[in-house]
Scaffold this motif. Structure first.
Motif, mmCIF file in Angstrom:
data_model
loop_
_atom_site.group_PDB
_atom_site.id
_atom_site.type_symbol
_atom_site.label_atom_id
_atom_site.label_comp_id
_atom_site.label_asym_id
_atom_site.label_seq_id
_atom_site.Cartn_x
_atom_site.Cartn_y
_atom_site.Cartn_z
ATOM 1 N N LEU A 46 0.817 -1.212 0.000
ATOM 2 C CA LEU A 46 0.000 0.000 0.000
ATOM 3 C C LEU A 46 0.852 1.264 0.000
ATOM 4 N N SER A 47 0.359 2.287 -0.695
ATOM 5 C CA SER A 47 1.061 3.576 -0.776
ATOM 6 C C SER A 47 0.875 4.382 0.500
ATOM 7 N N ALA A 48 1.777 5.354 0.656
ATOM 8 C CA ALA A 48 1.772 6.278 1.802
ATOM 9 C C ALA A 48 1.820 7.707 1.268
ATOM 10 N N PRO A 49 1.476 8.705 2.111
ATOM 11 C CA PRO A 49 1.448 10.098 1.626
ATOM 12 C C PRO A 49 2.802 10.552 1.076
ATOM 13 N N LYS A 50 2.742 11.317 -0.007
ATOM 14 C CA LYS A 50 3.925 11.967 -0.573
ATOM 15 C C LYS A 50 3.564 13.421 -0.795
ATOM 16 N N PRO A 51 4.257 14.383 -0.170
ATOM 17 C CA PRO A 51 5.446 14.188 0.668
ATOM 18 C C PRO A 51 5.116 13.575 2.028
ATOM 19 N N ILE A 52 6.148 13.033 2.672
ATOM 20 C CA ILE A 52 5.998 12.502 4.027
ATOM 21 C C ILE A 52 5.718 13.666 4.969
ATOM 22 N N LEU A 53 4.755 13.476 5.851
ATOM 23 C CA LEU A 53 4.328 14.540 6.745
ATOM 24 C C LEU A 53 4.678 14.196 8.197
ATOM 25 N N PRO A 54 5.022 15.216 9.038
ATOM 26 C CA PRO A 54 5.216 14.968 10.465
ATOM 27 C C PRO A 54 3.923 14.384 11.051
ATOM 28 N N PRO A 55 3.990 13.525 12.058
ATOM 29 C CA PRO A 55 5.180 13.208 12.867
ATOM 30 C C PRO A 55 6.075 12.126 12.277
ATOM 31 N N TRP A 56 5.903 11.792 10.993
ATOM 32 C CA TRP A 56 6.731 10.766 10.404
ATOM 33 C C TRP A 56 8.076 11.347 10.023
ATOM 34 N N THR A 57 8.753 10.850 9.011
ATOM 35 C CA THR A 57 10.164 11.183 8.827
ATOM 36 C C THR A 57 10.431 11.774 7.443
ATOM 37 N N PRO A 58 10.131 13.053 7.234
ATOM 38 C CA PRO A 58 10.426 13.671 5.930
ATOM 39 C C PRO A 58 11.927 13.705 5.664
ATOM 40 N N PHE A 59 12.290 13.618 4.382
ATOM 41 C CA PHE A 59 13.694 13.742 3.982
ATOM 42 C C PHE A 59 13.725 14.218 2.534
ATOM 43 N N THR A 60 14.876 14.707 2.123
ATOM 44 C CA THR A 60 15.039 15.140 0.731
ATOM 45 C C THR A 60 16.356 14.597 0.169
ATOM 46 N N PRO A 61 16.389 14.237 -1.111
ATOM 47 C CA PRO A 61 15.224 14.171 -1.991
ATOM 48 C C PRO A 61 14.431 12.893 -1.763
ATOM 49 N N ASP A 62 13.120 13.021 -1.630
ATOM 50 C CA ASP A 62 12.232 11.879 -1.455
ATOM 51 C C ASP A 62 11.770 11.434 -2.843
ATOM 52 N N LEU A 63 12.356 10.357 -3.352
ATOM 53 C CA LEU A 63 12.027 9.866 -4.687
ATOM 54 C C LEU A 63 10.714 9.096 -4.661
ATOM 55 N N GLN A 64 10.155 8.834 -5.820
ATOM 56 C CA GLN A 64 8.888 8.118 -5.873
ATOM 57 C C GLN A 64 9.107 6.614 -5.966
ATOM 58 N N ALA A 65 8.024 5.854 -5.780
ATOM 59 C CA ALA A 65 8.083 4.397 -5.828
ATOM 60 C C ALA A 65 8.197 3.904 -7.266
ATOM 61 N N TRP A 66 8.931 2.805 -7.445
ATOM 62 C CA TRP A 66 9.164 2.189 -8.755
ATOM 63 C C TRP A 66 8.732 0.727 -8.705
ATOM 64 N N ILE A 67 8.509 0.154 -9.888
ATOM 65 C CA ILE A 67 8.088 -1.246 -9.970
ATOM 66 C C ILE A 67 8.697 -1.881 -11.217
ATOM 67 N N ARG A 68 8.894 -3.200 -11.169
ATOM 68 C CA ARG A 68 9.316 -3.962 -12.342
ATOM 69 C C ARG A 68 8.904 -5.414 -12.151
ATOM 70 N N ASN A 69 8.886 -6.169 -13.242
ATOM 71 C CA ASN A 69 8.763 -7.620 -13.172
ATOM 72 C C ASN A 69 9.900 -8.252 -13.963
ATOM 73 N N ASP A 70 9.937 -9.575 -13.980
ATOM 74 C CA ASP A 70 11.048 -10.251 -14.640
ATOM 75 C C ASP A 70 11.096 -9.957 -16.136
ATOM 76 N N ASP A 71 9.948 -9.644 -16.734
ATOM 77 C CA ASP A 71 9.933 -9.327 -18.162
ATOM 78 C C ASP A 71 10.571 -7.974 -18.450
ATOM 79 N N LEU A 72 10.506 -7.048 -17.475
ATOM 80 C CA LEU A 72 11.054 -5.705 -17.658
ATOM 81 C C LEU A 72 12.501 -5.593 -17.172
ATOM 82 N N ALA A 73 12.875 -6.395 -16.189
ATOM 83 C CA ALA A 73 14.209 -6.305 -15.570
ATOM 84 C C ALA A 73 15.312 -6.382 -16.626
ATOM 85 N N PRO A 74 16.402 -5.628 -16.411
ATOM 86 C CA PRO A 74 16.788 -4.927 -15.184
ATOM 87 C C PRO A 74 16.195 -3.533 -15.033
#
Length: 296
Positions: free
Chosen positions: A205-233
């Motif tokens: 499951l996804s989470a808020p972007k940007p990360i908001l307090p009281p959690w742990t913001p940082f920079t640069p906060d990159l986005q989530a990526w995905i691949r499968n064996d057909d796309l790899a590497p």
């Protein structure tokens, strides 16, 4: 040889005691927050005729750190038993172009700020190998994510699919303890969990972007990526490439100790202990027999 063995045993024992003690640094805790219900994405190993699919999200260490525990939140099929989780594997990746072929294949829009081609092998932990243990907990019997990515992972020109629609399942948190802690130097990384079920699929499951307090913001906060064996590497950006939404973070946390010596430093220290033992042995064998007898 006994002097060398004693020295090495002392060094290894000291290393084990030190890296598992919070006294070797300061305790840290990192979290992206709670699920935001925007998207759920597949992250599973190959098996049962299905290919591997990996989802990864990033974090940053400003100093060498030891990771003792991790959590991540996702969906099981509705009504699934927690015992249907048969294996959990965690991998860590550098950011491209480290551990990668550069220039890349050209099969995706970009590899800038993606995970690397291959994982950091020394940091892989797997419940089937006994290097991690996990405890799943049900957070909600029914949770809906507004969109999902499961099978629609394609190279150019078919990158954009819009996603595969809303999905509802049982919301679970998986708490992971690393039997062998993960030590990483200061750098930017991606965290990649995979879950194998006896039936059905685990969707992270996804989470808020940007990360908001009281959690742990940082920079640069990159986005989530995905691949499968057909796309790899190669990898695709879940939001920017596949769904034209987001971009997204994923729900996970890490905790452990920051400010620990890096593994290279420990290797040098252990070799040093062995060197001390070797010098002791050479010194002992250099003593003439008569003197050695007199000393005994």
């Amino acid at each position: 040889m006994r002097a060398i063995g004693v020295s090495l045993a002392f060094g290894l024992g000291f290393f084990a005691a030190f890296v598992t003690s919070p006294a070797s640094g300061s305790v840290f805790s990192f979290s992206t927050g709670d699920p935001d219900g925007l998207i759920a994405t597949l992250s599973r190993p190959a098996g049962g005729g299905a290919i591997q699919t990996e989802t990864a999200d990033d974090f940053v260490f400003s100093q060498a750190s030891r990771i003792d525990h991790a959590t991540f939140v996702g969906l099981l099929p509705s009504g699934a038993l927690l015992s249907s989780i048969t294996n959990v594997e965690i991998e860590f990746y550098h950011v491209f172009p480290k551990d990668s072929t550069s220039p890349p294949s050209g099969h995706v829009t970009t590899r800038v700020n993606s995970p690397a081609d291959v994982e950091i092998g020394s940091a892989t932990r797997d419940s089937s190998a006994g290097t991690l243990s996990f405890i799943p907990t049900v957070l909600s019997p029914s949770f809906t994510a507004a969109n999902s990515v499961v099978n629609g992972i394609h190279p150019l020109p078919g990158v954009f699919t819009g996603g595969e629609g809303a999905v509802t399942g049982e919301e679970v948190r998986i708490n992971v303890s690393f039997t062998t802690p993960v030590i990483l130097p200061a750098d930017h990384y991606f965290f990649r969990p995979e879950v194998l079920l006896s039936s059905g699929e685990f969707l992270w499951l996804s989470a808020p972007k940007p990360i908001l307090p009281p959690w742990t913001p940082f920079t640069p906060d990159l986005q989530a990526w995905i691949r499968n064996d057909d796309l790899a590497p190669d990898w695709l950006r879940i939001g920017t490439d596949i769904t034209h939404q987001g971009p997204f973070n994923m729900t996970f946390s890490l905790d452990g100790v920051a400010g620990v010596p890096e593994l290279g430093t420990w290797a040098m220290m252990i070799v040093g202990f062995g060197g001390v033992g070797l010098r002791m042995r050479r010194r002992a064998t250099a003593i003439p027999p008569a003197r050695a007898t007199a000393r005994s």
